[in-house]
Write a protein that holds these residues in place. Structure first.
Motif, PDB file in Angstrom:
ATOM      1  N   TRP A  24      42.188  44.472  68.575  1.00 37.72           N
ATOM      2  CA  TRP A  24      42.270  43.099  69.070  1.00 37.72           C
ATOM      3  C   TRP A  24      41.274  42.166  68.379  1.00 37.72           C
ATOM      4  O   TRP A  24      41.549  40.991  68.217  1.00 37.72           O
ATOM      5  N   LEU A  91      43.218  46.793  78.924  1.00 38.63           N
ATOM      6  CA  LEU A  91      43.450  46.214  77.604  1.00 38.63           C
ATOM      7  C   LEU A  91      42.383  46.600  76.590  1.00 38.63           C
ATOM      8  O   LEU A  91      42.585  46.470  75.389  1.00 38.63           O
ATOM      9  N   TRP A 110      60.061  40.594  73.619  1.00 34.67           N
ATOM     10  CA  TRP A 110      58.863  40.108  74.289  1.00 34.67           C
ATOM     11  C   TRP A 110      59.265  39.414  75.574  1.00 34.67           C
ATOM     12  O   TRP A 110      59.845  38.343  75.551  1.00 34.67           O
ATOM     13  N   GLY A 113      53.916  37.777  79.069  1.00 27.66           N
ATOM     14  CA  GLY A 113      52.707  37.443  78.343  1.00 27.66           C
ATOM     15  C   GLY A 113      51.556  37.190  79.289  1.00 27.66           C
ATOM     16  O   GLY A 113      51.762  36.895  80.471  1.00 27.66           O
ATOM     17  N   LEU A 125      48.560  37.405  74.789  1.00 29.59           N
ATOM     18  CA  LEU A 125      49.008  38.778  74.576  1.00 29.59           C
ATOM     19  C   LEU A 125      50.413  38.905  75.143  1.00 29.59           C
ATOM     20  O   LEU A 125      50.659  38.540  76.292  1.00 29.59           O
ATOM     21  N   PHE A 127      54.025  41.295  75.843  1.00 31.73           N
ATOM     22  CA  PHE A 127      54.433  42.663  76.139  1.00 31.73           C
ATOM     23  C   PHE A 127      55.943  42.801  75.997  1.00 31.73           C
ATOM     24  O   PHE A 127      56.698  41.954  76.464  1.00 31.73           O
ATOM     25  N   ARG A 133      55.383  47.996  73.631  1.00 34.45           N
ATOM     26  CA  ARG A 133      54.409  47.414  72.708  1.00 34.45           C
ATOM     27  C   ARG A 133      53.746  46.176  73.286  1.00 34.45           C
ATOM     28  O   ARG A 133      54.305  45.478  74.127  1.00 34.45           O
ATOM     29  N   ALA A 134      52.542  45.932  72.774  1.00 34.86           N
ATOM     30  CA  ALA A 134      51.795  44.708  73.054  1.00 34.86           C
ATOM     31  C   ALA A 134      51.506  44.034  71.724  1.00 34.86           C
ATOM     32  O   ALA A 134      51.315  44.701  70.702  1.00 34.86           O
ATOM     33  N   SER A 142      49.341  44.564  66.866  1.00 34.95           N
ATOM     34  CA  SER A 142      50.321  45.149  67.777  1.00 34.95           C
ATOM     35  C   SER A 142      50.071  46.646  67.905  1.00 34.95           C
ATOM     36  O   SER A 142      49.655  47.291  66.944  1.00 34.95           O
ATOM     37  N   MET A 145      51.389  50.532  74.030  1.00 42.90           N
ATOM     38  CA  MET A 145      50.608  50.693  75.256  1.00 42.90           C
ATOM     39  C   MET A 145      51.423  51.520  76.253  1.00 42.90           C
ATOM     40  O   MET A 145      51.372  51.300  77.448  1.00 42.90           O
ATOM     41  N   ILE A 149      52.179  50.580  80.194  1.00 37.63           N
ATOM     42  CA  ILE A 149      53.226  49.548  80.286  1.00 37.63           C
ATOM     43  C   ILE A 149      53.905  49.538  81.654  1.00 37.63           C
ATOM     44  O   ILE A 149      54.136  48.465  82.205  1.00 37.63           O
ATOM     45  N   ILE A 152      51.709  47.501  83.864  1.00 34.34           N
ATOM     46  CA  ILE A 152      51.685  46.095  83.446  1.00 34.34           C
ATOM     47  C   ILE A 152      52.966  45.401  83.896  1.00 34.34           C
ATOM     48  O   ILE A 152      52.928  44.295  84.445  1.00 34.34           O
TER      49      ILE A 152
END
Length: 162
Positions: A24, A91, A110, A113, A125, A127, A133-134, A142, A145, A149, A152
């Motif tokens: 990140w 994260l 996507w 976010g 960010l 998702f 994926r993130a 990228s 995750m 996930i 999230i």
């Protein structure tokens, strides 16, 4: 003994965060962990180009991902929502990522976010639950995750009208 334990604990957690911080970026990860304002975003399916200019009655916020435009269908302040503290920690935790996962042939969709805002600094960010994926929109970083996930997605569904 107490001091040795504290130093050992700091060393342990420091090493657990090395790969996420490298992915990140230190400043971006700091915002994810500490920004006072966090908005959850529900995103549309991508548009290749904006259909028509939105009217004044229908302003449409868009995010650009590659050559695609994602419309922000809903935005909600989740700065104090139950679970946001745990999500922030995830994260930056090494165990939240599947570091061996290949990008694969699946095109990320996507859908959600998180926007972390600290006045003069902001990161977004995204998702993609369809491929776990993130994506850090600001840098293009990228990763998979996959381990977190589902949590999230559950958090986002609880916060948004999805």
């Amino acid at each position: 003994v107490g001091l040795a334990s504290a130093i050992g604990s700091q060393w342990y957690y420091y090493h657990l965060q090395q790969r996420p911080l490298a992915l990140w970026g230190a400043a971006e990860a700091n915002l994810m962990l500490n920004a006072p304002l966090v908005d959850a975003l529900l995103l549309s399916a991508p548009e290749k180009a904006p259909a028509k200019k939105p009217s004044a009655e229908e302003p449409r916020e868009r995010l650009m991902v590659g050559q695609e435009h994602l419309v922000v269908l809903q935005r909600k302040d989740v700065s104090t929502a139950p679970g946001i503290s745990h999500l922030r920690v995830c994260l930056a935790a090494d165990s939240s990522f599947d570091w061996d996962a290949a990008q694969g042939d699946v095109q990320p969709e996507w859908k959600y976010g998180l926007e972390f805002n600290k006045g003069d600094a902001m990161v977004t960010l995204l998702f993609a639950p369809n491929c776990n994926r993130a994506l850090l929109l600001d840098t293009g970083a990228s990763a998979s995750m996959q381990p977190v996930i589902p949590g999230i997605v559950r958090f986002m569904k609880e916060q948004l009208d999805d």
